[in-house]
Design a protein around this motif. Sequence first.
Motif, short mmCIF file in Angstrom:
data_model
loop_
_atom_site.label_atom_id
_atom_site.label_comp_id
_atom_site.label_asym_id
_atom_site.label_seq_id
_atom_site.Cartn_x
_atom_site.Cartn_y
_atom_site.Cartn_z
N ALA A 1 0.82 -1.21 0.00
CA ALA A 1 0.00 0.00 0.00
C ALA A 1 0.85 1.27 0.00
CB ALA A 1 -0.93 0.01 1.20
N ARG A 2 2.10 1.17 0.41
CA ARG A 2 2.98 2.34 0.34
C ARG A 2 3.55 2.53 -1.06
NH1 ARG A 2 5.34 4.97 4.93
NH2 ARG A 2 6.95 5.58 3.42
N ARG A 3 3.74 1.44 -1.80
CA ARG A 3 4.38 1.53 -3.12
C ARG A 3 3.38 1.64 -4.26
NH1 ARG A 3 8.94 -2.47 -4.77
NH2 ARG A 3 9.03 -0.85 -6.36
N HIS A 4 2.11 1.42 -3.99
CA HIS A 4 1.10 1.42 -5.05
C HIS A 4 -0.05 2.36 -4.69
CE1 HIS A 4 3.14 -2.50 -5.41
NE2 HIS A 4 2.90 -2.39 -6.70
N SER A 5 -0.68 2.87 -5.73
CA SER A 5 -1.91 3.62 -5.54
C SER A 5 -2.86 3.26 -6.68
CB SER A 5 -1.66 5.12 -5.49
OG SER A 5 -2.84 5.80 -5.05
N LEU A 6 -4.05 3.83 -6.62
CA LEU A 6 -5.07 3.61 -7.64
C LEU A 6 -5.46 4.96 -8.23
CD1 LEU A 6 -7.31 1.26 -5.47
CD2 LEU A 6 -5.72 0.53 -7.24
N LEU A 7 -5.81 4.93 -9.50
CA LEU A 7 -6.29 6.15 -10.14
C LEU A 7 -7.55 5.80 -10.94
CD1 LEU A 7 -4.20 8.93 -11.79
CD2 LEU A 7 -6.34 8.21 -12.83
N LEU A 8 -8.66 6.40 -10.52
CA LEU A 8 -9.94 6.18 -11.19
C LEU A 8 -10.16 7.27 -12.22
CD1 LEU A 8 -12.83 4.93 -11.39
CD2 LEU A 8 -13.50 6.51 -9.56
N LEU A 9 -10.31 6.85 -13.48
CA LEU A 9 -10.72 7.77 -14.54
C LEU A 9 -12.23 7.66 -14.66
CD1 LEU A 9 -7.71 6.77 -16.64
CD2 LEU A 9 -8.33 9.17 -16.43
N LYS A 10 -12.91 8.68 -14.17
CA LYS A 10 -14.36 8.68 -14.04
C LYS A 10 -15.04 8.82 -15.41
CE LYS A 10 -15.59 11.69 -11.03
NZ LYS A 10 -15.51 13.05 -10.43
N PRO A 11 -16.37 8.66 -15.47
CA PRO A 11 -17.06 8.81 -16.76
C PRO A 11 -16.80 10.15 -17.43
CG PRO A 11 -18.51 7.74 -15.19
CD PRO A 11 -17.30 8.17 -14.42
N ASP A 12 -16.68 11.23 -16.65
CA ASP A 12 -16.39 12.52 -17.26
C ASP A 12 -15.01 12.55 -17.90
OD1 ASP A 12 -16.11 12.20 -14.45
OD2 ASP A 12 -15.54 14.28 -14.20
N ALA A 13 -14.07 11.75 -17.38
CA ALA A 13 -12.76 11.66 -18.01
C ALA A 13 -12.84 10.95 -19.35
CB ALA A 13 -11.78 10.93 -17.10
N ILE A 14 -13.75 9.98 -19.46
CA ILE A 14 -13.93 9.28 -20.74
C ILE A 14 -14.55 10.24 -21.75
CG2 ILE A 14 -14.94 7.28 -21.87
CD1 ILE A 14 -12.79 6.68 -19.67
N VAL A 15 -15.55 10.97 -21.34
CA VAL A 15 -16.19 11.94 -22.23
C VAL A 15 -15.18 13.00 -22.68
CG1 VAL A 15 -17.95 13.75 -22.37
CG2 VAL A 15 -18.49 11.57 -21.26
N ALA A 16 -14.31 13.41 -21.78
CA ALA A 16 -13.32 14.45 -22.07
C ALA A 16 -12.12 13.93 -22.83
CB ALA A 16 -12.86 15.11 -20.77
N ARG A 17 -12.05 12.61 -23.07
CA ARG A 17 -10.90 11.99 -23.76
C ARG A 17 -9.60 12.28 -22.99
NH1 ARG A 17 -15.07 10.00 -25.52
NH2 ARG A 17 -15.51 9.70 -27.75
N SER A 18 -9.67 12.00 -21.68
CA SER A 18 -8.55 12.34 -20.80
C SER A 18 -7.62 11.17 -20.49
CB SER A 18 -9.09 12.90 -19.47
OG SER A 18 -9.74 14.13 -19.67
#
Length: 306
Positions: A54-71
């Motif tokens: 848990a110290r060496r890893h994290s998570l990043l959620l690309l939300k639906p608005d990120a998909i719409v924004a092509r992010s």
Amino acid sequence: MTTAPQHTVEDRLRAVLTRLTPSPDKVTAYVGDTYVQETAEQLERLEIDPVAFARRHSLLLLKPDAIVARSVEPTLEWLPANGFRVVAARRLTVNPHLVRALWYFAWNIASRERRRLADLLVGISDVLVLVVRAPDGELPVPIRLTEAKGPTDPRRRKPGELRYALGRHNFLLNLVHTPDDPADVLRELAIYFDEDTRAEVLAEALAGADRSADAAAAAANLYGTVPARSFEREEALRVVRDDLARAGIAAEGDGADLLYAAWAAGVRPDPWSTLVLGSYVLPMRVGTQSQTLPPVTAREWMEGRS
């Protein structure tokens, strides 16, 4: 001869959590949290050190608005440029229950309108969850990623931060989410993934291979089914007005009044336009109280370790 007392599961989990967050309130809450318990138990069974992971890893959620924004692609470029490697990626279908689980300790301040908009947002698109990895340091990876991601409030974002790079939209449509500290990594792993998928994700993360191509391929598939849309308030206002006119509702106003009139009449304007307009004109929080578990900052982490 006396034998040493056996530590209970709760004792072991509490000992782990005290090394993963500086917040005593979070330790107390998470010891009894099903999601944290599930991930901690699985890591123990797989002989994976939960603190190191848990110290060496994290998570990043690309939300639906990120998909719409092509992010997705800009995010995949930003991560390695800032010292993070994508080591696992999964496309997920989300629903209101997942949203409430994810933000359970923060939504005590969410307004009714914000909850309604959040439920609309999950219907826009599937999401992408990335597992990112970097060397451990004085600040663990989840703290560093959250600091580098930038704040929810677009007025406080700075050049170089991920949210600034992706576009300064608004408080609700902020495109990405990350765990605040390592304790949240354990919790969110169980919210996003069932046990079998979680085992696969853990194995990929520990292998450490660059999985950016997997994320890019998943994004391309999503882009094929989810159209890009405008984030402009005026465009959203025009669409909502047109939808209300077609429904025979003569509503006036420049935003909130239109949405309240539509909902009162049982009319559901275009979901994306409702989201964009609502994110600008509707209240996002209730009162002045604080979140049940406020976010942990880098400063609080350092002070908690001093």
